[in-house]
Write an enzyme that holds these catalytic residues in place. Structure first.
Site, mmCIF file in Angstrom:
data_model
loop_
_atom_site.group_PDB
_atom_site.id
_atom_site.type_symbol
_atom_site.label_atom_id
_atom_site.label_comp_id
_atom_site.label_asym_id
_atom_site.label_seq_id
_atom_site.Cartn_x
_atom_site.Cartn_y
_atom_site.Cartn_z
ATOM 1 N N ASP A 92 0.588 -1.197 -0.015
ATOM 2 C CA ASP A 92 0.422 -0.436 -0.525
ATOM 3 C C ASP A 92 0.754 1.654 0.185
ATOM 4 O O ASP A 92 1.286 1.423 0.648
ATOM 5 C CB ASP A 92 -0.762 0.220 1.123
ATOM 6 N N HIS B 38 -1.016 4.053 -0.810
ATOM 7 C CA HIS B 38 -2.403 5.651 -0.216
ATOM 8 C C HIS B 38 -1.288 6.702 -0.797
ATOM 9 O O HIS B 38 -1.028 7.483 0.801
ATOM 10 C CB HIS B 38 -2.196 4.714 0.880
ATOM 11 N N ASP C 213 -3.622 -0.062 -3.901
ATOM 12 C CA ASP C 213 -4.079 0.999 -2.527
ATOM 13 C C ASP C 213 -2.812 1.677 -2.791
ATOM 14 O O ASP C 213 -1.965 2.319 -2.259
ATOM 15 C CB ASP C 213 -3.220 -0.067 -1.137
ATOM 16 N N ASN D 178 -8.303 -2.413 -3.338
ATOM 17 C CA ASN D 178 -9.656 -2.507 -3.229
ATOM 18 C C ASN D 178 -10.057 -1.060 -2.830
ATOM 19 O O ASN D 178 -10.464 -0.367 -3.544
ATOM 20 C CB ASN D 178 -10.208 -3.004 -1.713
ATOM 21 N N HIS D 179 -9.069 0.008 -3.043
ATOM 22 C CA HIS D 179 -8.696 1.467 -3.422
ATOM 23 C C HIS D 179 -9.382 1.829 -4.789
ATOM 24 O O HIS D 179 -9.637 3.081 -5.154
ATOM 25 C CB HIS D 179 -7.629 2.140 -2.983
ATOM 26 N N HIS E 270 -3.768 -8.193 -3.658
ATOM 27 C CA HIS E 270 -3.740 -7.124 -2.652
ATOM 28 C C HIS E 270 -5.118 -7.924 -1.517
ATOM 29 O O HIS E 270 -5.663 -8.223 -1.603
ATOM 30 C CB HIS E 270 -4.492 -5.571 -2.619
#
Length: 145
Positions: A9, A11, A37, A69-70, A126
């Site tokens: 991730d 982010h 992500d 999932n993002h 992920h």
């Protein structure tokens, strides 16, 4: 195929991404597998996505990007993230162009693979799974789970 640097991730943490590349090696000399992500939460989601997509275009066989999932519209427009990816696009490009950029990038996200296998023995994916509400909206299913 190993060797490959596997990155989790990000982010929106652009400077962390640049530090990881500095440590692991500059593309195209190093192979990378990113597990998803890329956006939300951090202040530089647009910069992270721009960098990753540019590297993928310049070195397609050295850069693999998976979908986390993002990397879904319903997840990356959630205003609970500070800021969410959609909000970042609107702030940088204005309301009309920001919406267009957000939608275009999500079109790319739609095409990303969900998993990769390294040397026929290491399964990479992920780990985040969107809530059942998000999954239902993505699939068009209105039934509750």
């Amino acid at each position: 195929e190993a060797p490959v640097s596997v990155v989790g991730d990000l982010h929106g943490q652009y400077f962390d991404l640049r530090n990881m590349v500095k440590i692991a090696g500059d593309p195209p000399n190093t192979k990378y597998l990113f597990l998803g992500d890329y956006v939300d939460r951090g202040a530089h989601s647009v910069e992270v996505v721009t960098y990753l997509l540019a590297q993928k275009l310049m070195s397609p066989s050295k850069f693999t990007l998976l979908r986390g999932n993002h990397e879904t519209r319903l997840q990356n427009c959630h205003l609970g993230y500070n800021p969410c990816f959609k909000e970042s696009c609107v702030l940088l490009f204005g309301p009309e162009n920001g919406e267009l950029v957000w939608e275009a990038v999500n079109g790319v996200f739609d095409a990303l693979p969900l998993a990769a296998v390294i040397d026929n023995s290491i399964f990479c994916v992920h780990g985040g799974i969107p809530s059942s509400t998000v999954l239902q909206k993505c699939s068009g299913d209105s039934a509750s789970s």
